[in-house]
Design an enzyme around this catalytic site. Structure first.
Site, short mmCIF file in Angstrom:
data_model
loop_
_atom_site.label_atom_id
_atom_site.label_comp_id
_atom_site.label_asym_id
_atom_site.label_seq_id
_atom_site.Cartn_x
_atom_site.Cartn_y
_atom_site.Cartn_z
N GLU A 79 19.98 43.31 10.85
CA GLU A 79 19.09 44.47 10.83
C GLU A 79 19.22 45.24 9.52
O GLU A 79 20.31 45.46 9.01
CB GLU A 79 19.40 45.39 12.01
CG GLU A 79 19.21 44.74 13.37
CD GLU A 79 17.77 44.36 13.65
OE1 GLU A 79 16.86 44.83 12.95
OE2 GLU A 79 17.55 43.57 14.60
N CYS A 143 21.15 49.21 20.98
CA CYS A 143 21.50 48.51 19.74
C CYS A 143 21.16 49.36 18.52
O CYS A 143 21.99 49.56 17.62
CB CYS A 143 20.78 47.17 19.68
SG CYS A 143 21.36 45.97 20.90
N HIS A 162 21.45 41.19 15.66
CA HIS A 162 20.88 40.83 16.95
C HIS A 162 21.00 39.32 17.14
O HIS A 162 20.75 38.54 16.22
CB HIS A 162 19.41 41.25 17.03
CG HIS A 162 19.20 42.55 17.72
ND1 HIS A 162 18.56 43.62 17.12
CD2 HIS A 162 19.55 42.97 18.96
CE1 HIS A 162 18.52 44.64 17.98
NE2 HIS A 162 19.12 44.26 19.09
#
Length: 205
Positions: A79, A143, A162
């Site tokens: 991310e 998350c 992820h």
């Protein structure tokens, strides 16, 4: 020094969570000369910040890589950004909390870029033969909450990864494939563990 790797417990309709398995697999390993501390976080908006703060205070890590499940994704996704929004959408957390369009930190920055090397991590993953990509959204569930809190509150290189379902998890969640339904994308747990190990290595390279 240590490296902190967190995963999440199962949540929603998921009976298992590969991020929990990855954190447990890596716990106690030595990566790039650092001992890995693997920990499992609760999928509860109100507890994530305190749990992370306690882990960081206890272990003083050189870097933090948090991980979570994103069922349906086809790759290990590193991310790029955490945003200052909690929104459970249609999946309440494990305490049955379902925030809608709430700021995580009312006076905090709107967003923070991950401070681990995102692009370099993906390049290292691809070089190792692990399907990977840069992701520009960590969603708005726990998350993203973890990523944002790490970047807002702590002066330590931090990022979020992820993970897809494992093959076993994809089969468990399959929708009538023998009648023409589908099975979600998956990645073997061993590759997921190797992928997160690679991100940890890159974070302190």
């Amino acid at each position: 020094m240590t490296l902190l790797c967190t995963g999440y417990e199962p949540f929603g309709d998921h009976d298992t969570n590969p991020s929990r398995q990855v954190a447990r697999e890596l716990d106690g390993e030595t990566v790039a000369g650092h001992e890995v501390v693997g920990a499992v976080l609760p999928v509860e908006f109100d507890r994530v910040a305190d749990e992370l703060a306690a882990l960081i205070d206890e272990h003083d890590p050189a870097a933090v890589v948090a991980t979570g499940l994103a069922g349906g994704r086809t790759t290990v996704s590193v991310e790029r950004v955490g945003i200052n929004v909690d929104d459970a959408v249609t999946v309440p957390d494990n305490a049955d909390d379902s925030p809608h369009d709430e700021r995580i930190v009312p006076a905090g920055a709107d967003a923070h870029l991950a401070t681990i090397p995102v692009v370099e991590s993906v390049e290292a993953l691809l070089d190792a033969g692990i399907p990977a990509r840069v992701s520009n959204t960590a969603g708005t569930h726990c998350c993203n909450h973890a990523l944002y809190i790490l970047l807002e509150n702590h002066d330590v290189p931090a990022g979020f990864v992820h993970l897809p379902l494992t093959p076993a998890g994809a089969v468990d969640e399959a929708e009538a494939p023998t009648r023409g339904g589908g099975v979600q994308a998956s990645l073997p747990l061993s590759l997921q563990v190797e992928g997160v190990r690679t991100v940890l290595e890159t974070a302190v390279a």
